[in-house]
Design a protein around this motif. Structure first.
Motif, PDB file in Angstrom:
ATOM      1  N   LEU A 179       4.087   7.328 -18.900  1.00 23.97           N
ATOM      2  CA  LEU A 179       4.614   7.978 -17.708  1.00 23.97           C
ATOM      3  C   LEU A 179       5.102   9.384 -18.011  1.00 23.97           C
ATOM      4  O   LEU A 179       5.745   9.622 -19.037  1.00 23.97           O
ATOM      5  CB  LEU A 179       5.773   7.148 -17.148  1.00 23.97           C
ATOM      6  CG  LEU A 179       5.290   5.905 -16.413  1.00 23.97           C
ATOM      7  CD1 LEU A 179       6.279   4.784 -16.547  1.00 23.97           C
ATOM      8  CD2 LEU A 179       5.057   6.245 -14.954  1.00 23.97           C
ATOM      9  N   ARG A 198       2.974   1.419 -19.841  1.00 29.64           N
ATOM     10  CA  ARG A 198       2.351   0.354 -19.056  1.00 29.64           C
ATOM     11  C   ARG A 198       2.545  -1.030 -19.687  1.00 29.64           C
ATOM     12  O   ARG A 198       2.902  -1.990 -19.012  1.00 29.64           O
ATOM     13  CB  ARG A 198       0.859   0.643 -18.869  1.00 29.64           C
ATOM     14  CG  ARG A 198       0.151  -0.393 -18.000  1.00 29.64           C
ATOM     15  CD  ARG A 198      -1.324  -0.067 -17.827  1.00 29.64           C
ATOM     16  NE  ARG A 198      -1.514   1.171 -17.101  1.00 29.64           N
ATOM     17  CZ  ARG A 198      -1.507   1.255 -15.772  1.00 29.64           C
ATOM     18  NH1 ARG A 198      -1.299   0.168 -15.036  1.00 29.64           N
ATOM     19  NH2 ARG A 198      -1.710   2.406 -15.175  1.00 29.64           N
ATOM     20  N   PRO A 205       3.202   4.423  -1.217  1.00 26.08           N
ATOM     21  CA  PRO A 205       3.333   5.211  -2.447  1.00 26.08           C
ATOM     22  C   PRO A 205       4.673   4.923  -3.110  1.00 26.08           C
ATOM     23  O   PRO A 205       5.520   4.226  -2.533  1.00 26.08           O
ATOM     24  CB  PRO A 205       3.272   6.658  -1.934  1.00 26.08           C
ATOM     25  CG  PRO A 205       3.801   6.583  -0.535  1.00 26.08           C
ATOM     26  CD  PRO A 205       3.334   5.250  -0.004  1.00 26.08           C
ATOM     27  N   PRO A 206       4.898   5.444  -4.315  1.00 26.27           N
ATOM     28  CA  PRO A 206       6.195   5.221  -4.983  1.00 26.27           C
ATOM     29  C   PRO A 206       7.355   5.796  -4.179  1.00 26.27           C
ATOM     30  O   PRO A 206       7.178   6.656  -3.312  1.00 26.27           O
ATOM     31  CB  PRO A 206       6.029   5.952  -6.320  1.00 26.27           C
ATOM     32  CG  PRO A 206       4.564   6.081  -6.519  1.00 26.27           C
ATOM     33  CD  PRO A 206       3.972   6.200  -5.161  1.00 26.27           C
ATOM     34  N   ALA A 211       8.513  11.634 -13.618  1.00 24.20           N
ATOM     35  CA  ALA A 211       8.818  10.379 -12.934  1.00 24.20           C
ATOM     36  C   ALA A 211      10.291  10.002 -13.081  1.00 24.20           C
ATOM     37  O   ALA A 211      10.733   9.008 -12.502  1.00 24.20           O
ATOM     38  CB  ALA A 211       7.939   9.252 -13.471  1.00 24.20           C
ATOM     39  N   VAL A 230      -3.514   5.364 -16.427  1.00 25.26           N
ATOM     40  CA  VAL A 230      -2.456   6.079 -17.145  1.00 25.26           C
ATOM     41  C   VAL A 230      -1.524   5.063 -17.787  1.00 25.26           C
ATOM     42  O   VAL A 230      -1.029   4.149 -17.124  1.00 25.26           O
ATOM     43  CB  VAL A 230      -1.660   6.998 -16.185  1.00 25.26           C
ATOM     44  CG1 VAL A 230      -0.473   7.623 -16.897  1.00 25.26           C
ATOM     45  CG2 VAL A 230      -2.563   8.076 -15.616  1.00 25.26           C
ATOM     46  N   GLU A 269       0.803  -1.224   0.000  1.00 25.27           N
ATOM     47  CA  GLU A 269       0.000   0.000   0.000  1.00 25.27           C
ATOM     48  C   GLU A 269       0.840   1.280   0.000  1.00 25.27           C
ATOM     49  O   GLU A 269       0.291   2.390  -0.022  1.00 25.27           O
ATOM     50  CB  GLU A 269      -0.938   0.013   1.216  1.00 25.27           C
ATOM     51  CG  GLU A 269      -0.256   0.126   2.556  1.00 25.27           C
ATOM     52  CD  GLU A 269       0.204  -1.209   3.127  1.00 25.27           C
ATOM     53  OE1 GLU A 269       0.605  -1.249   4.305  1.00 25.27           O
ATOM     54  OE2 GLU A 269       0.164  -2.211   2.374  1.00 25.27           O
ATOM     55  N   ARG A 310       4.787   1.186  -9.620  1.00 24.15           N
ATOM     56  CA  ARG A 310       4.065   2.041  -8.677  1.00 24.15           C
ATOM     57  C   ARG A 310       3.888   3.463  -9.205  1.00 24.15           C
ATOM     58  O   ARG A 310       2.993   4.192  -8.770  1.00 24.15           O
ATOM     59  CB  ARG A 310       4.797   2.104  -7.337  1.00 24.15           C
ATOM     60  CG  ARG A 310       4.724   0.834  -6.519  1.00 24.15           C
ATOM     61  CD  ARG A 310       5.334   1.092  -5.136  1.00 24.15           C
ATOM     62  NE  ARG A 310       5.434  -0.140  -4.387  1.00 24.15           N
ATOM     63  CZ  ARG A 310       4.442  -0.672  -3.692  1.00 24.15           C
ATOM     64  NH1 ARG A 310       3.267  -0.086  -3.675  1.00 24.15           N
ATOM     65  NH2 ARG A 310       4.613  -1.795  -3.015  1.00 24.15           N
ATOM     66  N   PHE A 311       4.753   3.873 -10.118  1.00 24.07           N
ATOM     67  CA  PHE A 311       4.660   5.236 -10.646  1.00 24.07           C
ATOM     68  C   PHE A 311       3.521   5.391 -11.651  1.00 24.07           C
ATOM     69  O   PHE A 311       3.211   6.510 -12.065  1.00 24.07           O
ATOM     70  CB  PHE A 311       5.986   5.635 -11.302  1.00 24.07           C
ATOM     71  CG  PHE A 311       7.104   5.846 -10.318  1.00 24.07           C
ATOM     72  CD1 PHE A 311       7.329   7.088  -9.758  1.00 24.07           C
ATOM     73  CD2 PHE A 311       7.923   4.787  -9.945  1.00 24.07           C
ATOM     74  CE1 PHE A 311       8.353   7.285  -8.841  1.00 24.07           C
ATOM     75  CE2 PHE A 311       8.950   4.968  -9.034  1.00 24.07           C
ATOM     76  CZ  PHE A 311       9.164   6.219  -8.476  1.00 24.07           C
ATOM     77  N   LEU A 312       2.915   4.292 -12.070  1.00 21.88           N
ATOM     78  CA  LEU A 312       1.805   4.339 -13.009  1.00 21.88           C
ATOM     79  C   LEU A 312       0.494   4.525 -12.249  1.00 21.88           C
ATOM     80  O   LEU A 312       0.058   3.638 -11.520  1.00 21.88           O
ATOM     81  CB  LEU A 312       1.742   3.049 -13.821  1.00 21.88           C
ATOM     82  CG  LEU A 312       2.678   2.939 -15.020  1.00 21.88           C
ATOM     83  CD1 LEU A 312       2.742   1.500 -15.500  1.00 21.88           C
ATOM     84  CD2 LEU A 312       2.205   3.853 -16.151  1.00 21.88           C
ATOM     85  N   SER A 313      -0.134   5.667 -12.417  1.00 26.40           N
ATOM     86  CA  SER A 313      -1.434   5.899 -11.795  1.00 26.40           C
ATOM     87  C   SER A 313      -2.493   5.080 -12.532  1.00 26.40           C
ATOM     88  O   SER A 313      -2.335   4.774 -13.718  1.00 26.40           O
ATOM     89  CB  SER A 313      -1.798   7.387 -11.851  1.00 26.40           C
ATOM     90  OG  SER A 313      -0.814   8.166 -11.191  1.00 26.40           O
ATOM     91  N   PRO A 314      -3.588   4.722 -11.859  1.00 27.70           N
ATOM     92  CA  PRO A 314      -4.653   3.958 -12.527  1.00 27.70           C
ATOM     93  C   PRO A 314      -5.155   4.682 -13.774  1.00 27.70           C
ATOM     94  O   PRO A 314      -5.409   5.889 -13.750  1.00 27.70           O
ATOM     95  CB  PRO A 314      -5.751   3.884 -11.449  1.00 27.70           C
ATOM     96  CG  PRO A 314      -5.012   4.004 -10.155  1.00 27.70           C
ATOM     97  CD  PRO A 314      -3.873   4.936 -10.429  1.00 27.70           C
TER      98      PRO A 314
END
Length: 300
Positions: free
Chosen positions: A248, A271, A182-183, A252, A245, A180, A239-243
């Motif tokens: 990048l 992705r 964050p990056p 980043a 998206v 859980e 982890r750097f990929l937001s839902p």
């Protein structure tokens, strides 16, 4: 005719970074046009520019200033690191031409926070000098308590372990964070994929050297740990990929190594490619255990 709508744009009071280049060099390399203006501190050379996302930036040099270089300002409200990362990538400049970067105003904390000891060691290995004589910097690193915070240090590299409500930091080879979390804020996406590629290459070389023969427990764990590190590093990159998206943003890639990785192979950081690479590492672990058996007992 509809009247033009004008909007005031407020810039930062302080520079977000300082470039080592002088205005004449920036003008020649980037095609910027510097003009002489009067400032509270005296006459300055100043030029405007605009990043791809629309952020307006300013480059300023106090003509009579003693310190070399050109200050970078932004006309907006974005993290300094993001603005600098995008400027460097879009202009072809490098971090070698940056002498200073402001801390994010929201934090005003220049300490480096890691989420686990594994991430601390990964950061150390990425920043060890090429001529460092220590055979194993990770074993040589010290961990100690400073006012209730755990600190990991190797020579002049110092990182702080992120406090956890339950006091339990992630542990294990290739386990750099909790699911859980964050990056990372100290290793960017390009850095994680560099770690993954290095671990992959080292594991491949070891396997080629072993050939078809049986391997002992020490050899087994050397390869297995490298494959797990590659898989864990790819997971951190994801982890750097937001839902929702797929591509990048340049922000980043905020380190010298990260931007080098992006420039080397920009197609590798979307992705689809990252997910395929992550799956490849998981398949490699399964294939290794199929060929060489289940993990043996670790040697003390």
């Amino acid at each position: 005719m509809r009247p033009m709508e004008l909007h005031a744009v407020e810039g930062t009071r302080w520079p977000v970074a300082k470039l080592t280049l002088e205005p004449a060099e920036l003008q020649a390399r980037l095609g910027l046009r510097f003009s002489e203006l009067d400032d509270n501190l005296g006459p300055v050379l100043f030029a405007f520019g605009q990043l791809d996302d629309g952020t307006v930036v300013g480059l300023s040099r106090l003509i009579d200033g003693r310190e070399p270089g050109t200050d970078l300002y932004q006309f907006g409200d974005r993290p300094p690191r993001d603005v600098l990362s995008e400027l460097l990538f879009e202009t072809g400049l490098s971090y070698d031409e940056v002498s200073w970067v402001a801390a994010a105003e929201a934090w005003e904390d220049d300490r480096l926070w890691v989420r686990s000891r594994a991430e601390a060691y990964a950061y150390i290995l990425l920043h060890v000098q090429p001529d460092d004589p220590t055979e194993d910097p990770v074993r040589a690193a010290e961990t100690f308590d400073v006012d209730g915070d755990w600190v990991v240090r190797y020579r002049d590299i110092v990182v702080h372990l992120q406090p956890r409500p339950n006091g339990q930091t992630p542990t294990g080879v290739g386990v750099y964070s909790h699911p859980e979390d964050p990056p990372s804020t100290v290793i960017d996406l390009g850095g994680w994929m560099f770690i993954a590629s290095q671990a992959e290459a080292e594991a491949r070389d070891l396997l080629l050297g072993f050939g078809p023969r049986a391997i002992d427990a020490r050899e087994y764990w050397r390869v297995f740990d490298l494959l797990v590190q590659a898989d864990g590093s790819a997971t951190e990159a994801m982890r750097f990929l937001s839902p929702g998206v797929d591509e990048l943003p340049v922000r980043a890639f905020w380190t010298r190594l990260g931007q080098w990785m992006l420039r080397q192979n920009p197609q590798a950081f979307n992705r689809g490619v990252l997910e395929a690479k992550s799956a490849e590492y998981r398949d490699a672990i399964e294939e290794f255990t199929r060929v060489y058996g289940a993990p043996p007992r670790r040697q003390p």
